[in-house]
Design a protein around this motif. Structure first.
Motif, short mmCIF file in Angstrom:
data_model
loop_
_atom_site.label_atom_id
_atom_site.label_comp_id
_atom_site.label_asym_id
_atom_site.label_seq_id
_atom_site.Cartn_x
_atom_site.Cartn_y
_atom_site.Cartn_z
N GLU A 156 0.82 -1.21 0.00
CA GLU A 156 0.00 0.00 0.00
C GLU A 156 0.86 1.26 0.00
OE1 GLU A 156 -2.48 -0.82 3.35
OE2 GLU A 156 -4.08 -1.69 2.09
N SER A 159 -3.70 -2.12 -4.81
CA SER A 159 -4.77 -2.67 -5.65
C SER A 159 -4.28 -3.86 -6.45
CB SER A 159 -5.31 -1.58 -6.60
OG SER A 159 -4.26 -1.09 -7.44
N GLU A 160 -3.02 -3.83 -6.88
CA GLU A 160 -2.47 -4.96 -7.62
C GLU A 160 -2.37 -6.20 -6.73
OE1 GLU A 160 -1.30 -1.36 -9.88
OE2 GLU A 160 -1.30 -1.92 -7.76
N ALA A 190 -4.16 -6.73 -4.08
CA ALA A 190 -5.50 -7.12 -3.67
C ALA A 190 -6.19 -8.01 -4.70
CB ALA A 190 -6.35 -5.87 -3.41
#
Length: 243
Positions: free
Chosen positions: A107, A113-114, A116
């Motif tokens: 993060e 996001s990648e 996740a």
């Protein structure tokens, strides 16, 4: 999906692939082998059905350091993406993606996001993987969790993403270690000797070291035929109340 033909098959494939990918990184390989040994020793802290996932993930947790796999430059993510692309069970790629509370570092690096994209697991197996990784230092030396965390800060430096998230990440790692120790104490049994986890590989095997190895490497890298038929092998969350 077809059933896993041999219980140790996926662990053997993991060890083979890790040894080949880390062949040019001997210190990283020694760390990896040490983590696999530690994972075997604490495997009773996990469900018997999870041990192969744990040991395979232990062998594969740092393959993202291989230069040939470098993409985002963040080894949990690069390793997980490689495993997903080569047909490894999603649970193993997710354990690799999130080992040792990698999301906290992702993060701050702008890669949350990648990462996740890989389901995050909170379970006895993920705790055991974190414990194993955080009790083996560079070169395979056994360390306490506190020693390992201090060594990480020293190596990465005070201005690194690891240092930026150190307090919350260290707290989560210590909590995982306490849960592993609690489960082992509850079992009150000696650590299981797992020869498949230790194995004969003292140093990485290169493709040229064994006649015909390249075809074996290609077969080992793609393990879609070894995927388990367990329908509940994906995202798990045993400790949602502890987030």
């Amino acid at each position: 999906m077809t059933a896993l033909h041999h219980s140790a098959g996926i662990v053997h494939s993991a060890r083979t692939v890790a040894g080949l990918l880390l062949a040019d990184l001997p210190e990283r390989w020694r760390h990896t082998a040490g983590v696999a040994r530690q994972a075997a020793k604490v495997s009773r802290a996990a469900s018997p059905a999870d041990v192969d996932y744990l040991l395979a993930a232990a062998w594969l947790h740092d393959v993202g350091y291989a230069p040939s796999l470098r993409g985002f430059g963040f080894h949990p993510l690069d390793g997980a993406r490689y495993l997903r692309a080569h047909g490894w069970p999603s649970r193993i790629s997710s354990l690799v993606a999130h080992h040792s509370e990698a999301l906290t570092v992702a993060e701050v690096r702008g890669l949350g996001s990648e990462l996740a994209a890989f389901p995050r697991e909170r379970s006895a197996a993920s705790d055991a993987l974190t414990f194993a990784d955080q009790t083996v230092g560079p070169g395979g030396r056994i360390m306490s969790v506190d020693e390992r965390l201090a060594d990480m800060l020293r190596r990465h430096g005070p201005d690194s993403p690891n240092a930026a998230v150190h307090p919350p990440r260290a707290a989560q790692i210590r909590a995982a270690a306490r849960r592993v120790k609690h489960r082992l104490a509850a079992e009150a049994l000696p650590a299981r000797y797992a020869p498949e986890a230790e194995g004969p590989l003292l140093f990485p095997v290169t493709a040229n070291a064994v006649p015909g190895a390249r075809s074996e490497i290609r077969a080992a890298a793609d393990v879609s035929h070894l995927r388990t038929g367990d329908p509940d092998c994906g995202d798990r969350d045993e400790f949602a109340d502890q987030r």
